[in-house]
Design a protein around this motif. Structure first.
Motif, PDB file in Angstrom:
ATOM      1  N   TYR A 127       0.818  -1.220   0.000  1.00 38.66           N
ATOM      2  CA  TYR A 127       0.000   0.000   0.000  1.00 38.66           C
ATOM      3  C   TYR A 127       0.852   1.270   0.000  1.00 38.66           C
ATOM      4  CZ  TYR A 127      -4.526  -2.286   0.576  1.00 38.66           C
ATOM      5  OH  TYR A 127      -5.669  -3.012   0.368  1.00 38.66           O
TER       6      TYR A 127
ATOM      7  N   GLN B 109       2.236   1.711  -3.668  1.00 34.46           N
ATOM      8  CA  GLN B 109       1.256   1.738  -4.756  1.00 34.46           C
ATOM      9  C   GLN B 109       1.008   3.141  -5.336  1.00 34.46           C
ATOM     10  OE1 GLN B 109      -0.155  -1.167  -6.183  1.00 34.46           O
ATOM     11  NE2 GLN B 109      -0.492   0.394  -7.718  1.00 34.46           N
ATOM     12  N   PRO B 110       0.860   4.203  -4.492  1.00 38.79           N
ATOM     13  CA  PRO B 110       0.608   5.531  -5.069  1.00 38.79           C
ATOM     14  C   PRO B 110       1.711   6.017  -6.003  1.00 38.79           C
ATOM     15  CG  PRO B 110       0.088   5.516  -2.727  1.00 38.79           C
ATOM     16  CD  PRO B 110       0.776   4.220  -3.020  1.00 38.79           C
TER      17      PRO B 110
ATOM     18  N   GLY C 287       1.124   3.953  -9.684  1.00 37.63           N
ATOM     19  CA  GLY C 287      -0.133   4.010 -10.418  1.00 37.63           C
ATOM     20  C   GLY C 287      -0.740   2.640 -10.630  1.00 37.63           C
TER      21      GLY C 287
ATOM     22  N   VAL D 183     -10.604   1.955  -1.153  1.00 35.19           N
ATOM     23  CA  VAL D 183     -10.046   2.663  -2.309  1.00 35.19           C
ATOM     24  C   VAL D 183     -11.146   2.962  -3.324  1.00 35.19           C
ATOM     25  CG1 VAL D 183      -8.388   2.510  -4.207  1.00 35.19           C
ATOM     26  CG2 VAL D 183      -7.788   1.608  -1.943  1.00 35.19           C
TER      27      VAL D 183
ATOM     28  N   ASP E 238     -12.389   6.647  -4.672  1.00 34.45           N
ATOM     29  CA  ASP E 238     -12.478   7.000  -6.097  1.00 34.45           C
ATOM     30  C   ASP E 238     -13.839   7.600  -6.430  1.00 34.45           C
ATOM     31  OD1 ASP E 238      -9.927   6.183  -6.698  1.00 34.45           O
ATOM     32  OD2 ASP E 238     -10.519   4.121  -7.160  1.00 34.45           O
TER      33      ASP E 238
ATOM     34  N   TRP F 152      -5.731   9.073  -3.724  1.00 31.91           N
ATOM     35  CA  TRP F 152      -4.451   8.437  -3.375  1.00 31.91           C
ATOM     36  C   TRP F 152      -4.215   8.410  -1.867  1.00 31.91           C
ATOM     37  CZ3 TRP F 152      -1.496  11.748  -0.552  1.00 31.91           C
ATOM     38  CH2 TRP F 152      -1.763  13.107  -0.685  1.00 31.91           C
ATOM     39  N   ILE F 153      -4.920   9.263  -1.140  1.00 33.49           N
ATOM     40  CA  ILE F 153      -4.684   9.353   0.302  1.00 33.49           C
ATOM     41  C   ILE F 153      -5.153   8.090   1.036  1.00 33.49           C
ATOM     42  CG2 ILE F 153      -6.881  10.370   1.098  1.00 33.49           C
ATOM     43  CD1 ILE F 153      -5.179  12.327   2.760  1.00 33.49           C
TER      44      ILE F 153
ATOM     45  N   PRO G 251      -4.924   4.721   0.094  1.00 36.21           N
ATOM     46  CA  PRO G 251      -3.867   3.701   0.241  1.00 36.21           C
ATOM     47  C   PRO G 251      -2.834   4.069   1.304  1.00 36.21           C
ATOM     48  CG  PRO G 251      -4.309   4.093  -2.074  1.00 36.21           C
ATOM     49  CD  PRO G 251      -5.083   5.121  -1.313  1.00 36.21           C
ATOM     50  N   LEU G 252      -2.507   5.354   1.410  1.00 38.07           N
ATOM     51  CA  LEU G 252      -1.567   5.780   2.442  1.00 38.07           C
ATOM     52  C   LEU G 252      -2.161   5.602   3.833  1.00 38.07           C
ATOM     53  CD1 LEU G 252       0.111   8.990   0.929  1.00 38.07           C
ATOM     54  CD2 LEU G 252       1.004   6.660   1.058  1.00 38.07           C
TER      55      LEU G 252
END
Length: 487
Positions: free
Chosen positions: A131, A134-135, A138, A289, A293, A301-302, A304-305
Motif C-alpha cells: 500500500y 502503490q501511489p 499508479g 479505495v 475513487d 491516493w490518500i 492507500p496511504l
C-alpha cells in the motif's frame, strides 16, 4: 572497607538490581491506543467485501455479522481482562494456559506462536509495503524486491524501537492510532453526510435490509471468519506487564476500546453501503479505495496511504506483544534463557525483540507467505479456546485467587463453544490437507518438549554462547543479577 561502607555498597547493589525489570510505563490512554491500534489494521478496509460476499449480498445479515463479531471480541476481551488482572504477567495467553492447564499445552502454544505470529507480522509488513508504494506506481505493480526491502526496513525499525524504549513505542502507537482513526472518521462522517444530503437515494438501499437470499450455516460461518479477522488483536493488552495499575486499567481499557471499534466499524460499513451497491462492494479488491475513487477522486491516493498507516500501527503493537510472549516463554524455561534477559540501560526485552524480528524477517523471503499464514489461521482460535478454558479451570481450582475483576461465568463457556465452532467448522465444511499439516506441526512440539523441557536435556556449550551474547547485547536476567557466570 568498614562494615558501614560494606552495608552501603550492598544497599546500592540491591537498588541497582531492582531496576532490572519490566517497568510499568503504560497508562490507560496508551492501553486504549494499543488495543485499537492492534485491531484496526487492513481488515476494515478489505474485509467488508468478504463479509458481504458470504452473506449473499444480504445487507442486514452482513451488519448483524459485523455486530456479532464485535460482541464475540468483547466477550473474549472481558475473559482476558479477568485473567490479566488476577495474573498480571507478561506473556498473555501463554502465562494463563500454563497456570490453568499446565506446561505441555503452554509449550504447544508458544511453539506454534513462535512461527505463526512472526509469519503474520511478515505478512503485515509486506501488505504495508504494497500500500505504501502503490501511489508511486499508479496502475503498475511495485517491484517485488522494493516491497521486500521496505518490509524488512519496517520490521527492523519497529523491532529496534520496541527493544529500546517502551515509552517511545507507546508514543508511536498513540500517534498512528490517532491517524488511522482520523482516516476511518473521514469515511464514516463522509457516509453520514452523503446519507443526509442524498436522503432518498441513499435510504433506498437500506429499506429492504433482508430482501436478498438468506445464507446457510456454512456461508454464515465463512462471513463470521471475515468479520472476526477484522477484529483480531483484542487480546493484545494481556501481554503488557508494563501496564500501570492493571486491576483498574485493563478492564477499563477493554470496555473503552472494543465498543469504540464496533461503533466505528458499523459506521464505516454503512458509509460503504451509502456510496456503493452490494455488488460493487463485492467486486472491489479494496473497498476503501473504491469508496475514495467515488467520493473524493481528486485525492483518492490518500486512502492507500491511510491503509499503510493503519497497518503500520497494527504491526507496531503486534511486534510489541510478540516480544513479550517470547520473553515470558523464556522465563518459564520454554525458550533459550537469553531471550528472557532485559537490557541493562532501558529495561526492555531486547533479546526477545531481536529473536521475534529475526524469525519474521525470514518469513519475508518466500512468495507464498499468505498461504503459509492461512495454514495456521485456525490455531489462533484454538488457543483462545484453551485460554478461556483455563479461566474456567482456575475459577474452580483456585477459588480464593485475588480477582479484581470477574467476568460473568457463562461468558467463558460461550467463548469456548465459539472457539470450538470456529476451529471445527472449516475442517467439517471445507476439509483440506492444510489443517492436517498444521495439526502435525503442533504435534511436532512434543519432539522438542520431551527431551529439552520434560527431561531437561542440556548442552554445556550453550552456556558459553549465552554468556558472550549477554555481554555483547548488554543484557541481564530479569531478576537483576547482572553478575554470575559471565563475570
Amino acid at each position: 572497607m568498614g562494615k558501614g561502607e560494606s552495608d552501603d555498597s550492598e544497599d546500592m547493589q540491591r537498588k541497582e538490581k531492582a531496576k532490572i525489570q519490566l517497568k510499568r510505563n503504560i497508562g490507560y490512554f496508551d492501553g486504549v491506543s494499543f488495543i485499537i491500534g492492534t485491531i484496526v489494521g487492513a481488515g476494515i478496509f478489505v474485509s467488508p467485501t468478504g463479509v458481504l460476499k458470504h452473506s449473499l449480498l444480504n445487507v442486514g445479515i452482513a451488519l448483524i455479522i459485523w455486530t456479532a463479531s464485535g460482541l464475540v471480541s468483547l466477550m473474549g476481551s472481558l475473559c482476558y481482562a479477568e485473567l490479566g488482572t488476577s495474573l498480571p504477567f507478561s506473556g498473555g495467553e501463554y502465562s494463563h494456559i500454563k497456570r490453568g492447564l499446565g506446561s505441555l499445552p503452554a509449550f504447544v502454544f508458544i511453539w506454534t506462536s513462535t512461527f505463526t505470529k512472526p509469519a503474520s507480522n511478515a505478512a503485515r509488513a509486506l501488505l504495508f509495503a504494497e500500500y505504501a508504494t502503490q501511489p508511486f506506481y499508479g496502475i503498475c505493480p511495485p517491484p517485488e524486491v522494493l516491497k521486500k526491502c521496505l518490509a524488512l526496513a519496517v520490521l527492523w525499525s519497529l523491532g529496534i524501537l520496541n527493544g529500546c524504549s517502551v515509552k517511545m513505542a507507546a508514543w508511536v502507537q498513540t500517534v498512528f492510532t490517532l491517524l488511522k482513526m482520523m482516516a476511518l472518521s473521514v469515511i464514516a462522517v463522509g457516509g453520514i453526510v452523503l446519507l443526509i444530503t442524498r436522503q432518498k437515494e441513499s435510504l433506498a438501499r437500506f429499506e429492504d435490509l433482508f430482501g436478498s437470499e438468506i445464507p446457510n450455516a456454512s456461508q454464515v460461518a465463512e462471513a463470521f471468519f471475515q468479520g472476526l479477522y477484522a477484529y483480531g488483536g483484542w487480546w493484545s493488552l494481556n501481554y503488557m506487564a508494563e501496564m500501570k495499575n492493571p486491576s483498574r486499567n485493563i478492564p477499563l481499557t477493554v470496555m473503552t476500546a472494543v465498543p469504540a471499534v464496533i461503533v466505528f466499524y458499523l459506521l464505516v460499513n454503512i458509509s460503504y453501503l451509502t456510496v456503493l451497491t452490494p455488488k460493487e462492494i463485492v467486486s472491489s479488491v479494496a473497498v476503501a479505495v473504491t469508496w475514495a475513487d467515488r467520493v473524493i477522486p481528486s485525492v483518492a491516493w490518500i486512502i492507500p496511504l491511510c491503509v499503510a498507516v493503519s497497518i503500520f500501527g497494527a504491526l507496531n503493537s503486534s511486534m510489541f506483544t510478540l516480544g513479550r510472549l517470547s520473553y515470558a516463554g523464556s522465563q518459564s524455561g520454554h525458550l533459550p534463557v537469553l531471550i528472557s534477559m532485559l537490557n541493562v540501560h532501558s529495561c526492555t526485552p531486547a533479546p526477545a525483540m531481536i529473536f521475534s524480528t529475526t524469525i519474521a524477517s525470514i518469513f519475508i523471503i518466500p512468495s507464498d507467505l499468505i498461504m503459509l499464514t492461512n495454514y495456521f489461521g485456525f490455531s489462533a482460535w484454538l488457543m483462545i479456546g484453551l485460554t478461556c478454558a483455563s479461566l474456567i479451570v482456575l475459577r474452580y481450582r483456585e477459588p480464593h485467587l485475588h480477582r479484581p475483576y470477574k467476568v460473568f461465568l457463562p461468558v467463558p463457556f460461550v467463548m469456548v463453544a465459539v472457539s470450538f465452532f470456529l476451529v471445527s467448522a472449516p475442517i467439517v465444511w471445507s476439509p483440506n490437507l492444510q489443517y492436517i499439516y498444521a495439526f502435525l506441526f503442533m504435534l511436532g512440539s512434543l519432539i522438542v518438549y520431551l527431551p529439552f523441557i520434560h527431561f531437561k536435556l542440556h548442552f554445556a556449550f550453550l552456556d558459553k554462547i549465552t554468556c558472550h551474547l549477554q555481554l555483547l547485547l548488554e543484557v541481564s536476567p530479569a531478576d537483576g543479577s547482572a553478575e554470575g557466570k559471565c563475570e
